[in-house]
Scaffold this motif. Structure first.
Motif, PDB file in Angstrom:
ATOM      1  N   GLN A 269       9.321   9.765  -2.731  1.00 27.89           N
ATOM      2  CA  GLN A 269       8.295   9.039  -2.791  1.00 27.89           C
ATOM      3  C   GLN A 269       7.645   8.879  -1.525  1.00 27.89           C
ATOM      4  N   HIS A 270       8.047   9.276  -0.492  1.00 23.51           N
ATOM      5  CA  HIS A 270       7.558   9.032   0.929  1.00 23.51           C
ATOM      6  C   HIS A 270       6.323   9.898   1.064  1.00 23.51           C
ATOM      7  N   GLY A 271       5.309   9.689   1.735  1.00 22.70           N
ATOM      8  CA  GLY A 271       4.180  10.318   2.000  1.00 22.70           C
ATOM      9  C   GLY A 271       2.761   9.620   2.114  1.00 22.70           C
ATOM     10  N   VAL A 272       1.724  10.046   1.891  1.00 24.77           N
ATOM     11  CA  VAL A 272       0.503   9.657   2.341  1.00 24.77           C
ATOM     12  C   VAL A 272      -0.297   8.933   0.947  1.00 24.77           C
ATOM     13  N   TYR A 273      -0.548   7.656   1.081  1.00 22.70           N
ATOM     14  CA  TYR A 273      -1.483   7.181  -0.284  1.00 22.70           C
ATOM     15  C   TYR A 273      -2.582   6.680   0.423  1.00 22.70           C
ATOM     16  N   LYS A 291       6.086  -4.267  -2.642  1.00 20.55           N
ATOM     17  CA  LYS A 291       6.832  -3.813  -3.868  1.00 20.55           C
ATOM     18  C   LYS A 291       7.119  -2.388  -3.827  1.00 20.55           C
ATOM     19  N   HIS A 292       6.176  -1.398  -3.077  1.00 19.53           N
ATOM     20  CA  HIS A 292       6.417  -0.083  -2.973  1.00 19.53           C
ATOM     21  C   HIS A 292       7.699   0.178  -2.135  1.00 19.53           C
ATOM     22  N   LEU A 293       7.832  -0.443  -1.284  1.00 20.70           N
ATOM     23  CA  LEU A 293       8.993  -0.594  -0.416  1.00 20.70           C
ATOM     24  C   LEU A 293      10.282  -0.855  -1.321  1.00 20.70           C
ATOM     25  N   GLU A 294      10.190  -1.934  -1.912  1.00 23.87           N
ATOM     26  CA  GLU A 294      11.260  -2.178  -2.824  1.00 23.87           C
ATOM     27  C   GLU A 294      11.661  -1.149  -4.044  1.00 23.87           C
ATOM     28  N   ILE A 296      11.690   2.173  -3.399  1.00 23.46           N
ATOM     29  CA  ILE A 296      12.224   3.060  -3.146  1.00 23.46           C
ATOM     30  C   ILE A 296      13.362   2.808  -2.058  1.00 23.46           C
ATOM     31  N   ASN A 297      13.535   1.473  -2.091  1.00 22.65           N
ATOM     32  CA  ASN A 297      14.843   0.924  -1.612  1.00 22.65           C
ATOM     33  C   ASN A 297      14.743   0.976  -0.077  1.00 22.65           C
ATOM     34  N   LEU A 298      13.410   0.590   0.727  1.00 21.65           N
ATOM     35  CA  LEU A 298      13.378   0.556   1.903  1.00 21.65           C
ATOM     36  C   LEU A 298      13.146  -0.734   2.372  1.00 21.65           C
ATOM     37  N   LYS A 299      13.775  -1.308   3.520  1.00 22.34           N
ATOM     38  CA  LYS A 299      13.879  -2.659   4.019  1.00 22.34           C
ATOM     39  C   LYS A 299      12.712  -3.005   4.569  1.00 22.34           C
ATOM     40  N   ASN A 300      12.012  -4.215   4.305  1.00 21.06           N
ATOM     41  CA  ASN A 300      10.891  -4.708   5.026  1.00 21.06           C
ATOM     42  C   ASN A 300      10.892  -4.734   6.437  1.00 21.06           C
ATOM     43  N   SER A 301      12.316  -5.183   6.983  1.00 18.78           N
ATOM     44  CA  SER A 301      12.419  -5.031   8.363  1.00 18.78           C
ATOM     45  C   SER A 301      12.374  -3.826   9.268  1.00 18.78           C
ATOM     46  N   GLU A 302      12.404  -2.677   8.331  1.00 17.31           N
ATOM     47  CA  GLU A 302      12.079  -1.483   9.132  1.00 17.31           C
ATOM     48  C   GLU A 302      10.791  -0.626   8.450  1.00 17.31           C
ATOM     49  N   SER A 303       9.842  -1.514   8.188  1.00 20.37           N
ATOM     50  CA  SER A 303       8.599  -0.962   7.656  1.00 20.37           C
ATOM     51  C   SER A 303       7.485  -1.918   8.714  1.00 20.37           C
ATOM     52  N   ALA A 304       6.322  -1.339   8.575  1.00 20.66           N
ATOM     53  CA  ALA A 304       5.446  -2.008   9.310  1.00 20.66           C
ATOM     54  C   ALA A 304       3.775  -1.920   8.786  1.00 20.66           C
ATOM     55  N   ILE A 305       3.008  -2.905   8.714  1.00 17.38           N
ATOM     56  CA  ILE A 305       1.612  -2.908   8.331  1.00 17.38           C
ATOM     57  C   ILE A 305       0.888  -2.716   9.855  1.00 17.38           C
ATOM     58  N   LEU A 306       0.140  -1.615  10.022  1.00 14.51           N
ATOM     59  CA  LEU A 306      -0.521  -1.363  11.114  1.00 14.51           C
ATOM     60  C   LEU A 306      -1.934  -1.708  11.133  1.00 14.51           C
ATOM     61  N   PHE A 307      -2.644  -2.206  12.132  1.00 15.96           N
ATOM     62  CA  PHE A 307      -4.153  -2.330  12.010  1.00 15.96           C
ATOM     63  C   PHE A 307      -4.826  -1.655  13.177  1.00 15.96           C
ATOM     64  N   ARG A 308      -5.888  -1.455  13.186  1.00 17.97           N
ATOM     65  CA  ARG A 308      -6.667  -0.603  14.340  1.00 17.97           C
ATOM     66  C   ARG A 308      -6.956  -1.738  15.463  1.00 17.97           C
ATOM     67  N   GLY A 309      -7.398  -2.928  14.904  1.00 16.34           N
ATOM     68  CA  GLY A 309      -7.610  -4.061  15.775  1.00 16.34           C
ATOM     69  C   GLY A 309      -6.992  -5.354  15.478  1.00 16.34           C
ATOM     70  N   ASN A 310      -7.025  -6.472  16.487  1.00 15.23           N
ATOM     71  CA  ASN A 310      -6.324  -7.681  16.244  1.00 15.23           C
ATOM     72  C   ASN A 310      -7.076  -8.343  14.903  1.00 15.23           C
ATOM     73  N   ALA A 311      -8.327  -8.171  14.574  1.00  6.25           N
ATOM     74  CA  ALA A 311      -9.062  -9.048  13.585  1.00  6.25           C
ATOM     75  C   ALA A 311      -8.201  -9.064  12.174  1.00  6.25           C
ATOM     76  N   GLY A 312      -7.717  -7.622  11.994  1.00  6.92           N
ATOM     77  CA  GLY A 312      -7.018  -7.445  10.506  1.00  6.92           C
ATOM     78  C   GLY A 312      -5.874  -8.274  10.781  1.00  6.92           C
ATOM     79  N   ILE A 313      -4.973  -8.200  11.789  1.00 10.07           N
ATOM     80  CA  ILE A 313      -3.675  -8.990  11.913  1.00 10.07           C
ATOM     81  C   ILE A 313      -3.969 -10.450  11.574  1.00 10.07           C
ATOM     82  N   GLU A 314      -5.027 -11.021  12.136  1.00  5.75           N
ATOM     83  CA  GLU A 314      -5.108 -12.694  12.222  1.00  5.75           C
ATOM     84  C   GLU A 314      -5.685 -12.951  10.810  1.00  5.75           C
TER      85      GLU A 314
END
Length: 367
Positions: A269-273, A291-294, A296-314
């Protein structure tokens, strides 16, 4: 390469664009250095490209072409002399011309167009031409000041106008390697090409499809033009050792390549979505990812949500996500309003509500 030079006195220069890369290279070279033979085996310089230009060209030699009586110095944007009319850069605007604020002088870029230097100001998401760039930079140079961008121009001029310096550097550095070469701009390349014409061998390592500084004139064209020159020896890499097949299929489509993958999937289930979402409901997207991480048994601490700029993070941080329960959640939201949104009034109201909710008989005038 240093081993091949044997007992020649020249240095090999390995240059990159970040201190992180430089420190990594230095560590790896120390490990491999023991295998070198010859009394000049330590003659390897590993530093950033800008540091190389500053140390070898700009600070020791550029004062002559800059016509200043002191060692050139890097501007901070707080120097009073920049308020002098001769040192101001005028930006052409459809509404009215204006001067570049002195604290934003580092936002001025230089490009070479039809053999001439063109100056541009990058501000408010726009790139606008400057109509007096040469006069202003000359006035600043006479005081001794330069920005990183101006410094590249003066370094190039130094090599052109001082042939003795050029001969000396080309002998001192018979081989120069540039990592992440897609980040080279036209002024960087002008300096390297001048050294190449004087006898230095130049090796570029990079990928034009990874150029991310197009706004600063580094769009990968240097590598493309280098590859197109029949006088240069090119070694393309067509196997990707980093990404799984799903990701590489997308990358090939975007970059019009046909590279092979080496890395296999750890999980099917790893791939591009591709997931359409409402920008106003970022927490829902984050929850879907979790939920998708859960699944396929991936830990939240070993995953990341990435943004192009700071606006999305904030936006995600300040949204009402899972920041606690009960009064802890209210205090957490108050901290977000204070630190992310700088909304001190709302933060105070949230804190007040949480405190009142914790007290058995709060006084009426507590607020």
């Amino acid at each position: 390469i240093r081993a091949d030079l044997a007992d020649e006195r020249g240095y090999v220069a390995l240059l990159s664009f970040s201190n992180t890369a430089v420190n990594t290279f230095k560590g790896e070279f120390r490990d491999k250095q023991q295998g070198l033979k010859g009394k000049f085996q330590d003659r390897v310089v590993i530093e950033t490209l800008d540091s190389f230009i500053t140390t070898n060209i700009l600070r020791p030699h550029a004062y002559r072409v800059m016509e200043c009586s002191t060692t050139p110095f890097l501007l901070t944007g707080n120097e009073n002399f920049l308020n002098n009319d001769k040192c101001k850069f005028w930006v052409e605007s459809p509404i009215r011309n204006f001067t570049v604020p002195i604290n934003l002088i580092g936002s001025i870029s230089i490009e070479i167009e039809e053999g001439d230097y063109r100056f541009y100001y990058q501000g408010n998401g726009k790139r606008s031409p400057i109509n007096n760039g040469v006069k202003a930079i000359d006035a600043i140079a006479k005081v001794g000041g330069y920005t990183h961008e101006f410094g590249k121009l003066w370094a190039s001029q130094t090599l052109t106008q001082q042939p003795g310096v050029l001969r000396s550097l080309s002998k001192r550095y018979p081989h120069i390697i540039v990592d992440e070469a897609q980040d080279l701009d036209c002024l960087h390349w002008l300096i390297l090409k001048t050294l190449s014409d004087a006898g230095s061998t130049i090796t570029l390592i990079g990928d034009p499809n990874q150029a991310i500084y197009e706004f600063a004139g580094a769009n990968g064209d240097v590598i493309k033009q280098f590859d197109a020159d029949d006088n240069n020896y090119c070694l393309p890499l067509t196997k990707n050792y980093r990404s799984i097949e799903d990701i590489l299929t997308i990358a090939n489509k975007l970059s019009e390549r046909n590279d092979d993958h080496e890395k296999g999937k750890v999980h099917q289930q790893h791939g591009v979505y591709y997931i359409p979402y409402d920008p106003k409901k970022l927490p829902d997207l984050a929850a879907s990812f979790t939920k998708h991480l859960e699944a396929i048994n991936l830990k939240n601490s070993e995953s990341a949500i990435l943004f192009r700029g700071n606006a999305g993070i904030e936006n995600l941080k300040s949204s009402k996500g899972k920041v606690g329960v009960g009064k802890s959640k209210i205090f957490a939201m108050a901290a977000i309003k204070r630190d992310v949104n700088q909304d001190y009034h709302k933060s105070f109201q949230l804190c007040l509500g949480a405190i009142v909710g914790l007290l058995a008989s709060p006084p009426d005038d507590l607020a």
